[in-house]
Design an enzyme around this catalytic site. Sequence first.
Site, PDB file in Angstrom:
ATOM      1  N   HIS A 141       0.851  -1.189   0.000  1.00 36.53           N
ATOM      2  CA  HIS A 141       0.000   0.000   0.000  1.00 36.53           C
ATOM      3  C   HIS A 141       0.882   1.234   0.000  1.00 36.53           C
ATOM      4  O   HIS A 141       1.910   1.274   0.668  1.00 36.53           O
ATOM      5  CB  HIS A 141      -0.909  -0.005   1.230  1.00 36.53           C
ATOM      6  CG  HIS A 141      -2.010   1.002   1.151  1.00 36.53           C
ATOM      7  ND1 HIS A 141      -1.843   2.315   1.550  1.00 36.53           N
ATOM      8  CD2 HIS A 141      -3.285   0.904   0.721  1.00 36.53           C
ATOM      9  CE1 HIS A 141      -2.971   2.972   1.357  1.00 36.53           C
ATOM     10  NE2 HIS A 141      -3.866   2.140   0.864  1.00 36.53           N
ATOM     11  N   LEU A 156     -10.741  -4.159   2.572  1.00 38.20           N
ATOM     12  CA  LEU A 156      -9.719  -3.468   1.787  1.00 38.20           C
ATOM     13  C   LEU A 156      -8.703  -2.767   2.685  1.00 38.20           C
ATOM     14  O   LEU A 156      -9.067  -1.953   3.544  1.00 38.20           O
ATOM     15  CB  LEU A 156     -10.393  -2.449   0.856  1.00 38.20           C
ATOM     16  CG  LEU A 156      -9.473  -1.705  -0.111  1.00 38.20           C
ATOM     17  CD1 LEU A 156      -8.813  -2.672  -1.082  1.00 38.20           C
ATOM     18  CD2 LEU A 156     -10.251  -0.628  -0.862  1.00 38.20           C
ATOM     19  N   ASP A 157      -7.428  -3.115   2.471  1.00 35.01           N
ATOM     20  CA  ASP A 157      -6.294  -2.497   3.177  1.00 35.01           C
ATOM     21  C   ASP A 157      -6.379  -2.649   4.695  1.00 35.01           C
ATOM     22  O   ASP A 157      -5.832  -1.831   5.442  1.00 35.01           O
ATOM     23  CB  ASP A 157      -6.179  -1.003   2.816  1.00 35.01           C
ATOM     24  CG  ASP A 157      -5.901  -0.784   1.339  1.00 35.01           C
ATOM     25  OD1 ASP A 157      -5.233  -1.643   0.737  1.00 35.01           O
ATOM     26  OD2 ASP A 157      -6.371   0.233   0.791  1.00 35.01           O
ATOM     27  N   GLU A 158      -7.031  -3.691   5.162  1.00 35.94           N
ATOM     28  CA  GLU A 158      -7.178  -3.916   6.596  1.00 35.94           C
ATOM     29  C   GLU A 158      -6.515  -5.212   7.053  1.00 35.94           C
ATOM     30  O   GLU A 158      -6.643  -5.589   8.223  1.00 35.94           O
ATOM     31  CB  GLU A 158      -8.666  -3.925   6.981  1.00 35.94           C
ATOM     32  CG  GLU A 158      -9.401  -2.624   6.726  1.00 35.94           C
ATOM     33  CD  GLU A 158      -8.912  -1.493   7.607  1.00 35.94           C
ATOM     34  OE1 GLU A 158      -8.409  -1.764   8.708  1.00 35.94           O
ATOM     35  OE2 GLU A 158      -9.033  -0.317   7.189  1.00 35.94           O
TER      36      GLU A 158
END
Length: 282
Positions: free
Chosen positions: A190, A225-227
């Site tokens: 990310h 998402l992105d966790e």
Amino acid sequence: MTNHWILSFACDDRPGIVHAITGAIVACGGNITESQQFSSADTDRFFMRLQVEADGPREDFERELAPVVERYGMQWQLDDVGRPLRTLVLVSKAGHCLGDMLFRQRAGQLGVDIPLVLSNHPDLGSLATFYDVPFEHLPVTDAASKAAFEARVLEVVEQHDVELVVLARYMQILSPELCARLAGRIVNIHHSFLPGFKGANPYRQAHARGVKLIGATAHFVTSDLDEGPIIEQNVVRVDHAQSPAQLMAIGQDEESRTLTRAVQWISEDRVLLDGQRTIIFR
């Protein structure tokens, strides 16, 4: 011939685990060359990574370990030190992460074997070809083509016995179904030190806000998402003098470095999952 193995495991924390494991290793003539352990107060789980040298065959080693594994209900893995991890790489148009991985793999600095680079754009085909790695382009333009792309991912995973899928700036959101099928086996990079600026043009947002730190986060992919559990993070200090283009260049360096380090740790069995976080035996 002397074998050199990596033994990593996790189980509920209780007395006697280290004694039992080391006793089994001694019983089959093994010698511990590296040892790290961690007890998680949050989950009451025990984690350990060992490197072991032994002259006997793998079957004898596993036979000695079997009663200990059963007694403590261990999730465990035994692997050869230095064995390349079979890794599928997904990309889109940005080549900095892919280029860093391919260079380090060729230089012997990254322990992966890449059977294919799969992309939704043709742009990075020449980069993969330069490093003699097969490249395949499948456009993703709608729901049907996205499903076909993900079906191809699963096909490659099956054909090549892929152990890890790396999203090296692959700019598509994976379906919950694919995330579930490959849980704990997909890593993403990310473009910020999470949590951070989401959506388009993150570096322009950062520039507009006058940020003083930018960075990158490598994490496991989940349907949130992105966790997913974070593997590695890096930051670099910046100031008002840097333009958005300069911030992007700095950020891309951090992305490449962070992703490659995360993949290297995974290839060396140094990353163990503890719920929503990771245990990293560096």
